[in-house]
Design a protein around this motif. Structure first.
Motif, PDB file in Angstrom:
ATOM      1  N   SER A 399       0.860  -1.180   0.000  1.00 31.91           N
ATOM      2  CA  SER A 399       0.000   0.000   0.000  1.00 31.91           C
ATOM      3  C   SER A 399       0.893   1.227   0.000  1.00 31.91           C
ATOM      4  O   SER A 399       2.087   1.147   0.338  1.00 31.91           O
ATOM      5  CB  SER A 399      -0.924   0.006   1.227  1.00 31.91           C
ATOM      6  OG  SER A 399      -1.784  -1.112   1.213  1.00 31.91           O
ATOM      7  N   LYS A 411      -2.296  11.357  -1.466  1.00 29.90           N
ATOM      8  CA  LYS A 411      -3.155  10.242  -1.871  1.00 29.90           C
ATOM      9  C   LYS A 411      -2.772   8.996  -1.102  1.00 29.90           C
ATOM     10  O   LYS A 411      -1.590   8.702  -0.931  1.00 29.90           O
ATOM     11  CB  LYS A 411      -3.029   9.966  -3.377  1.00 29.90           C
ATOM     12  CG  LYS A 411      -3.941   8.834  -3.863  1.00 29.90           C
ATOM     13  CD  LYS A 411      -3.881   8.660  -5.373  1.00 29.90           C
ATOM     14  CE  LYS A 411      -2.630   7.965  -5.824  1.00 29.90           C
ATOM     15  NZ  LYS A 411      -2.689   7.585  -7.267  1.00 29.90           N
ATOM     16  N   ASP A 413      -3.461   4.749  -1.114  1.00 26.80           N
ATOM     17  CA  ASP A 413      -3.803   3.772  -2.150  1.00 26.80           C
ATOM     18  C   ASP A 413      -3.551   2.361  -1.611  1.00 26.80           C
ATOM     19  O   ASP A 413      -2.448   2.042  -1.195  1.00 26.80           O
ATOM     20  CB  ASP A 413      -2.945   4.015  -3.395  1.00 26.80           C
ATOM     21  CG  ASP A 413      -3.367   3.184  -4.597  1.00 26.80           C
ATOM     22  OD1 ASP A 413      -4.046   2.151  -4.409  1.00 26.80           O
ATOM     23  OD2 ASP A 413      -3.018   3.565  -5.731  1.00 26.80           O
ATOM     24  N   LYS A 415      -4.887  -0.430  -3.500  1.00 23.01           N
ATOM     25  CA  LYS A 415      -5.394  -1.330  -4.550  1.00 23.01           C
ATOM     26  C   LYS A 415      -4.515  -2.556  -4.732  1.00 23.01           C
ATOM     27  O   LYS A 415      -4.974  -3.577  -5.243  1.00 23.01           O
ATOM     28  CB  LYS A 415      -5.564  -0.587  -5.873  1.00 23.01           C
ATOM     29  CG  LYS A 415      -4.314  -0.073  -6.527  1.00 23.01           C
ATOM     30  CD  LYS A 415      -4.642   0.606  -7.859  1.00 23.01           C
ATOM     31  CE  LYS A 415      -3.417   1.198  -8.529  1.00 23.01           C
ATOM     32  NZ  LYS A 415      -2.903   2.385  -7.795  1.00 23.01           N
ATOM     33  N   GLN A 426      -8.680   4.128  -3.233  1.00 26.02           N
ATOM     34  CA  GLN A 426      -7.859   5.334  -3.246  1.00 26.02           C
ATOM     35  C   GLN A 426      -8.674   6.515  -2.716  1.00 26.02           C
ATOM     36  O   GLN A 426      -9.886   6.559  -2.862  1.00 26.02           O
ATOM     37  CB  GLN A 426      -7.376   5.674  -4.664  1.00 26.02           C
ATOM     38  CG  GLN A 426      -6.538   4.606  -5.329  1.00 26.02           C
ATOM     39  CD  GLN A 426      -6.193   4.988  -6.769  1.00 26.02           C
ATOM     40  OE1 GLN A 426      -6.849   5.818  -7.381  1.00 26.02           O
ATOM     41  NE2 GLN A 426      -5.146   4.376  -7.295  1.00 26.02           N
TER      42      GLN A 426
END
Length: 493
Positions: A399, A411, A413, A415, A426
């Protein structure tokens, strides 16, 4: 004690024994077993902190809501107590929904909650009636009031909706009891109503604290209302929000309204902002500690992302790390409670590290850590275009936290964290642009990451379910920058 409550208490004791400690977070409260959502009854009682929570012990999906229960001496290490309430009366047979707690003058603890009763109308339509109910106890066992519910739809003001009416937050002030409760009007607009009582059992409508006026979502859930540093604060969690640039996102969110009280005690808004800018944070409640700190805790999950789960886990849902909240320039500041320092283990520090591509630093790794990173340009001009922290990395799953200094955007994230579901992974937020300087503090605890930006000016939270053996941490820059890192391993005492 009812059969439903007896059954739940017996079940959770047996089920808890089958859950290995390493399968839970080390420093975030999870349900004793089964499902957890909103924090309830966050309070101080008999010298300890109590936290109840929305709870379905029998499965890791939402079900008829009970109240789970835990207590703590320091807000970090929690001890499970027996489930406090089960949906065992006609007025709450379909759920004991969210609520709060306070201490009565006689020393007993008062729980105030929303009872849910689904009724089939003459048309055949099923309607969900929500009323406010109370229970009284000694910190372990609670008895529901014989004259429940104490507030019904007949006690709503003109223009209020009689179906979405829930989540009372209670407090004592000047010898009286007050509560605020969320309501959705027939035209799908949120508002917060206030009720008053002399004894905690007989309540009357007082006033409407605030109307949404179709600004932020529809129903306003889980209100909290309290003074802070000369201001008056309203926290609430709106459903069905529309995005507003990077301040508010789609779906269910968190809202902090900072204001003041006029000479008549009416709330006057001054500033509105999000509470948490990440993926997983909802329904926060606060408490005033004995030493005068206002501390907040929330459900570290999101109704739109409940699809990210480990099928092999016998629990679902966790609470956020408790946060001390203050104000600066009429904006909310959040920091991890200072008690975290009592759990510090090994300290690792690196200063003036030049990052020009990708780098790993010796001993900077782990899944239970408190890590602060200070980033700056190498000269007077901006010397980099992006900075990335990669964590919970095993070479395949990982991550990230990313910072774009030109846009002033952070940001998070997840995913690549191992999720097989195409849900929200996100989230971005806009931060103060300080010429490339930024301070990022990451609290990692096995299955979560909470990011405190610039000493708590903004916070971004997210759940990750990556295998805990993924402990790698690395740093990457587009361009070059200087970085200081200070990391503490977190250890259970």
């Amino acid at each position: 004690m009812s059969n439903k409550l007896d059954k739940a208490r017996e079940y959770e004791v047996k089920k808890e024994m089958t859950i290995p400690e390493q399968q839970r977070p080390a420093f975030h409260l999870t349900p004793r077993c089964g499902w957890m959502n909103d924090p309830n009854g966050f309070s101080s009682y008999k010298g300890e902190y109590h936290l109840f929570y929305q709870y379905y012990p029998y499965d890791t999906v939402w079900g008829p809501m009970h109240w789970g229960h835990a207590k703590s001496k320091d807000l970090i290490t929690w001890e499970y107590l027996p489930v406090a309430m089960a949906p065992d009366e006609e007025y709450d047979k379909d759920g004991c929904f969210s609520g709060s707690a306070t201490e009565l003058e006689d020393g007993r603890q008062l729980l105030i909650y929303t009872g849910v009763n689904k009724v089939e109308e003459e048309s055949g339509e099923i309607k969900e009636y929500q009323t406010q109910c109370v229970a009284v106890g000694d910190g372990v066992n609670y008895e529901k009031f014989g004259n429940n519910p104490v507030i019904t739809s007949e006690m709503l003001p003109e223009g209020a909706g009689k179906y979405d009416f829930r989540d009372p937050k209670v407090w004592r002030e000047n010898g009286r009891y007050y509560m605020v409760v969320g309501n959705k009007t027939p035209d799908r607009d949120g508002q917060i109503l206030q009720y008053v009582s002399d004894d905690g059992f007989k309540w009357t409508y007082d006033k409407t604290v605030i109307k949404n006026n179709h600004r932020f979502g529809a129903m306003w859930e889980c209100p909290d209302y309290f003074p802070l540093e000369g201001k008056q604060i309203l926290l609430t969690s709106p459903q069905d929000m529309l995005p507003e640039e990077l301040e508010f996102h789609n779906g269910n969110g968190t809202l902090c309204i900072i204001g003041s009280l006029d000479e008549n005690g009416n709330f006057c808004e001054e500033n509105c902002q999000a509470v948490d800018y990440g993926i997983d944070f909802y329904a926060p409640q606060t408490i005033l500690t004995k030493d005068g700190r206002r501390v907040m805790i929330g459900w570290m999950q999101n109704w739109d992302t409940c699809g990210i789960r480990r099928d092999d886990f016998p629990w679902f849902g966790q609470m956020s790390f408790p946060r001390e909240i203050t104000l600066h320039n009429n904006k909310l500041i959040q920091r991890p409670v200072r008690e975290i320092e009592n759990y510090y283990g090994k300290r690792i520090s690196r200063q003036n590290v030049l990052i020009s591509d990708s780098a790993s630093l010796s001993s900077i790794e782990g899944r239970c850590i408190d890590m602060t990173i200070n980033v700056r340009s190498t000269g007077e001009d901006l010397s980099y275009r992006k900075f990335e922290v990669r964590f919970a990395d095993n070479g395949k799953a990982y991550s990230t936290v990313e910072y774009d200094p030109e846009q002033g955007i952070v940001k998070i994230d997840r995913k690549h964290s191992g999720s097989r579901r195409a849900i929200v992974h996100q989230r971005r937020c806009r931060v103060a642009n300080n010429g490339g300087d930024i301070k990022l503090r990451l609290i990692l605890d096995r299955y979560s990451m909470e990011l405190f930006i610039n000493d708590g000016e903004q916070v971004m939270s997210m759940v990750i379910l990556t295998d805990i053996k993924a402990e790698g941490i690395s740093f990457k820059a587009t361009g070059e920058l200087l970085m200081d890192v200070e990391m503490y391993e977190l250890e259970r005492k």
